[in-house]
Write a protein that holds these residues in place. Structure first.
Motif, PDB file in Angstrom:
ATOM      1  N   THR A 117       0.827  -1.214   0.000  1.00 43.76           N
ATOM      2  CA  THR A 117       0.000   0.000   0.000  1.00 43.76           C
ATOM      3  C   THR A 117       0.857   1.257   0.000  1.00 43.76           C
ATOM      4  O   THR A 117       0.390   2.339  -0.369  1.00 43.76           O
ATOM      5  CB  THR A 117      -0.926   0.050   1.232  1.00 43.76           C
ATOM      6  OG1 THR A 117      -0.132   0.189   2.419  1.00 43.76           O
ATOM      7  CG2 THR A 117      -1.797  -1.189   1.325  1.00 43.76           C
ATOM      8  N   LYS A 146      -3.976  -5.360  -0.384  1.00 42.49           N
ATOM      9  CA  LYS A 146      -3.752  -4.035  -0.960  1.00 42.49           C
ATOM     10  C   LYS A 146      -5.016  -3.489  -1.609  1.00 42.49           C
ATOM     11  O   LYS A 146      -5.374  -2.319  -1.424  1.00 42.49           O
ATOM     12  CB  LYS A 146      -2.622  -4.082  -1.991  1.00 42.49           C
ATOM     13  CG  LYS A 146      -2.357  -2.717  -2.614  1.00 42.49           C
ATOM     14  CD  LYS A 146      -1.423  -2.764  -3.801  1.00 42.49           C
ATOM     15  CE  LYS A 146      -1.299  -1.372  -4.433  1.00 42.49           C
ATOM     16  NZ  LYS A 146      -0.464  -1.363  -5.645  1.00 42.49           N
ATOM     17  N   ILE A 178      -7.671  -2.246   0.992  1.00 42.36           N
ATOM     18  CA  ILE A 178      -7.257  -0.999   1.645  1.00 42.36           C
ATOM     19  C   ILE A 178      -7.326   0.167   0.660  1.00 42.36           C
ATOM     20  O   ILE A 178      -7.811   1.256   0.985  1.00 42.36           O
ATOM     21  CB  ILE A 178      -5.838  -1.142   2.229  1.00 42.36           C
ATOM     22  CG1 ILE A 178      -5.843  -2.154   3.376  1.00 42.36           C
ATOM     23  CG2 ILE A 178      -5.311   0.214   2.710  1.00 42.36           C
ATOM     24  CD1 ILE A 178      -4.469  -2.515   3.897  1.00 42.36           C
ATOM     25  N   LYS A 179      -6.854  -0.063  -0.544  1.00 38.88           N
ATOM     26  CA  LYS A 179      -6.843   0.989  -1.568  1.00 38.88           C
ATOM     27  C   LYS A 179      -8.253   1.508  -1.836  1.00 38.88           C
ATOM     28  O   LYS A 179      -8.467   2.710  -2.033  1.00 38.88           O
ATOM     29  CB  LYS A 179      -6.225   0.449  -2.853  1.00 38.88           C
ATOM     30  CG  LYS A 179      -6.107   1.478  -3.973  1.00 38.88           C
ATOM     31  CD  LYS A 179      -5.514   0.845  -5.230  1.00 38.88           C
ATOM     32  CE  LYS A 179      -5.495   1.843  -6.381  1.00 38.88           C
ATOM     33  NZ  LYS A 179      -5.021   1.221  -7.654  1.00 38.88           N
TER      34      LYS A 179
END
Length: 473
Positions: free
Chosen positions: A302, A419, A422-423
């Motif tokens: 991230t 990732k 979260i992104k």
């Protein structure tokens, strides 16, 4: 200790009797604090070894007392343990055996205290009959979301009277289940649900204990509200044909004096507002080596600062486990941007810090609520039991968080899954799912922090329980 007896029947007097696991004790304490602030007398039952810890989180009140219990000796259970946090899975099952042996002790205490209600937990299905014989009402307090009860522990979950469901059947809701976003579970989640129907030591399985408790009690208390779970509450009412009283999400209150310790406060202070990922899975949910590796690599991908808390079973050394599980060279690569800790941390204070903008957790509902009220975008990685259903509620019905994508058969997730999740809530905030989640997150945060709404739920609960107990206001 000297036990305060019931001298007057004008104030509602409740005995609180949770299972000996802090995931159960904490919701009972939080509810006790809310009720005692409205004049309700509380007698809180727990094992002797838990008393000091409970007293630190139970609001001091002249009408509140903690009553120590003696856990009978059962071969295989260690002496002086506090809760399931100190037991392995085999010992945790023996704890239910010990609990069943406590019936004479509980009966004597109830005879002495003469409360209006005993509020009990899933494992004490023998309490309703005992209390009824003593002229005492009972309330089954479900510390899980109503969706969990509606999906797993209702009579219609059984396809025939003596046939427990298989994995394929557990992927789908029971007969009559309301039309919501919850339509199908993944195979690995349904397989985990099989535990509910497994018997240990020739004792009733969890499903049978819960059903017996729900059918035998005077009323059901649910840690939820209609705004969040109306369809599931109505379904539970239709299944058990008795009052289901709502206590709300029981949002914990943090005292202004509970400041974040300097070490972590100073570390968080160096980052921009809402830029840090806080990642924790509680004290009794553990990741395996492969999961730790993929999680760590996903956090690294991230390129955002992160605070990762990893705990391990009591018989494991955390430093040894971390050294083995973390990817080679990981700590050096993330130095200055990421920290890893083990053991207890000030979770509520960390979530409230201005730099924390994302909370990646296991989906325990108390943790989910803490994330919502602290304005941290929720990314959920459930690992067992009710966590799977909590995440379906939050990501599906409430649309206030995202769940990490997992493989159907075995639940595998990779670094890119971490990732991506979260992104979607930290980077893509002006488009698609990220934008809508932030709007819904704010709506639910405002609702949960509306003190008048939460207080009304407790006031209504007190009045309804007084009515059932025959107390005139």
């Amino acid at each position: 200790m000297e036990i305060k007896k019931e001298n007057s029947r004008t104030n509602l007097h409740l005995v609180m009797f949770p299972f000996f696991a802090f995931g159960h004790i904490s919701p009972f304490v939080q509810l006790s604090n809310k009720l005692s602030s409205h004049g309700v007398k509380i007698s809180f039952f727990s094992a002797q070894a838990n008393i000091n810890r409970i007293q630190t989180i139970l609001n001091p009140n002249p009408t509140t007392q903690v009553v120590p219990l003696t856990i009978p000796h059962v071969e295989g259970l260690p002496q002086g343990f506090e809760s399931t946090n100190e037991l392995n899975p085999t010992q945790s099952e023996l704890l239910k055996v010990a609990l069943d042996l406590m019936q004479p002790q509980i009966k004597n205490l109830l005879l002495e205290l003469k409360p209006h209600f005993v509020i009990f937990d899933f494992a004490q299905e023998w309490l309703p009959k005992m209390a009824y014989d003593l002229g005492i009402k009972t309330a089954f307090y479900s510390v899980f979301v109503a969706l969990s009860t509606a999906f797993l522990t209702v009579p219609s979950r059984l396809h025939s009277e003596k046939s427990y469901p298989n994995v394929e059947q557990l992927k789908y809701p029971p007969s009559g289940f309301p039309k919501t976003s919850v339509t199908c579970m993944k195979t690995f989640e349904a397989r985990d649900f099989l535990y509910m129907f497994k018997s240990f030591h020739n004792k009733p399985c969890v499903y049978d204990r819960v059903i017996s408790g729900l059918q035998g009690c005077s009323i059901i208390l649910a840690k939820t509200c209609n705004e969040m779970e109306g369809p599931y509450v109505e379904y539970v009412k239709s299944q058990f044909k008795k009052p289901v009283l709502l206590v709300g999400s029981v949002v914990p209150e943090v005292e202004p004096t509970d400041e974040l310790e300097g070490k972590w406060g100073n570390w968080l202070d160096q980052f921009e507002a809402k830029s840090v990922i806080f990642c924790s899975f509680g004290s009794e949910t553990f990741l395996n080596d492969d999961q730790i590796k993929e999680l760590a690599l996903g956090l690294e991908l991230t390129n955002l600062p992160f605070f990762l808390v990893l705990n391990f079973p009591k018989d494991k050394d955390a430093s040894t486990e971390l050294k083995r599980a973390l990817p080679e060279g990981f700590l050096e690569r993330v130095k200055g941007k990421g920290v890893i800790s083990s053991g207890w941390v000030q979770q509520q204070q960390i979530l409230a810090h201005k730099s924390v903008g994302c909370y990646l957790c296991h989906g325990g509902f108390s943790s989910v609520i803490e994330g919502l009220v602290n304005d941290c975008q929720l990314v959920m990685l459930p690992l067992k039991g009710d966590q799977f259903l909590n995440c379906k509620l939050v990501s599906g019905d409430l649309r206030a968080g995202v769940e990490v994508n997992r493989r159907d058969e075995d639940g595998h997730f990779g670094k890119w899954d971490i990732k991506s999740a979260i992104k979607s809530v930290m980077v893509e905030v002006d488009e698609g799912i990220g934008k809508s989640i932030r709007v819904n997150h704010k709506k639910w945060r405002d609702f949960l922090l509306d003190k008048s709404v939460q207080d009304k739920l407790i006031l209504d609960l007190v009045k309804e329980m007084e009515g059932v107990a025959g107390i005139s206001s």
